[in-house]
Write a protein that holds these residues in place. Structure first.
Motif: not given
Length: 185
Positions: A97-124
């Motif tokens: 976990l200490p070694v992979i935390i950086v790529p995981v955090l960066v991926n989570l930030v990008f996943l969060f933007s995908n979730v925001v876009l998907a929620e906006a599309a679903l609400s639309y």
């Protein structure tokens, strides 16, 4: 995604094959169709939207963690930790976990933007949280009736959505550059 990636990368063999095929099924099928199907069949409450969007984004995290674990397994410090007799939980929490935390955090930030876009599309589309909770997608959908008389009802929520996505993607890129010196060029 982290736990399944660790299992697939660390164990290998049949669990790796099974989890890889399961992940490839999810990756081959567009996730938004699965989300729309589940929300159309079941209630589209805030809880179901959160669960469906949370469950639909684990595949890229799985792939990243699995590849990092396979890479770490070849390192000397990991072989030493195994020989000392650390449990699987301690191997995951103290060595991997200490070694992979950086790529995981960066991926989570990008996943969060995908979730925001998907929620906006679903609400639309009317499959989101409804009128109980404010959403950029439902604001854009509501303002669509008045586009000729009140253009700002669509423009400002749309601009808010664009700025939100841009800020999260920019922060993800910045996190990647901060933690990975090879990307600073």
């Amino acid at each position: 995604g982290i736990i399944l990636g660790f299992i697939a990368g660390y164990r290998g063999g049949f669990p790796d094959i099974l989890l890889n095929r399961f992940t490839e099924i999810f990756l081959a099928f567009p996730v938004i169709y699965l989300v729309v199907l589940i929300l159309a069949l079941f209630d589209s409450s805030i809880f179901s939207v959160i669960i469906v969007l949370g469950v639909s984004g684990w595949m890229s995290l799985f792939k990243i963690v699995k590849s990092e674990v396979l890479s770490i397994k070849q390192k000397d410090f990991f072989s030493t930790a195994e020989l000392v007799g650390l449990s699987n939980y301690k191997l995951l929490s103290k060595e991997i976990l200490p070694v992979i935390i950086v790529p995981v955090l960066v991926n989570l930030v990008f996943l969060f933007s995908n979730v925001v876009l998907a929620e906006a599309a679903l609400s639309y589309l009317g499959l989101g949280t409804g009128n109980a909770y404010p959403s950029l997608g439902s604001m854009i959908s509501s303002g669509q009736e008045y586009i000729t008389k009140a253009w700002w009802l669509i423009a400002f929520p749309g601009l808010g959505l664009i700025l939100t996505l841009f800020s999260f993607n920019s922060s993800g890129r910045m996190l990647g550059r901060v933690f990975n010196p090879r990307l600073r060029k």
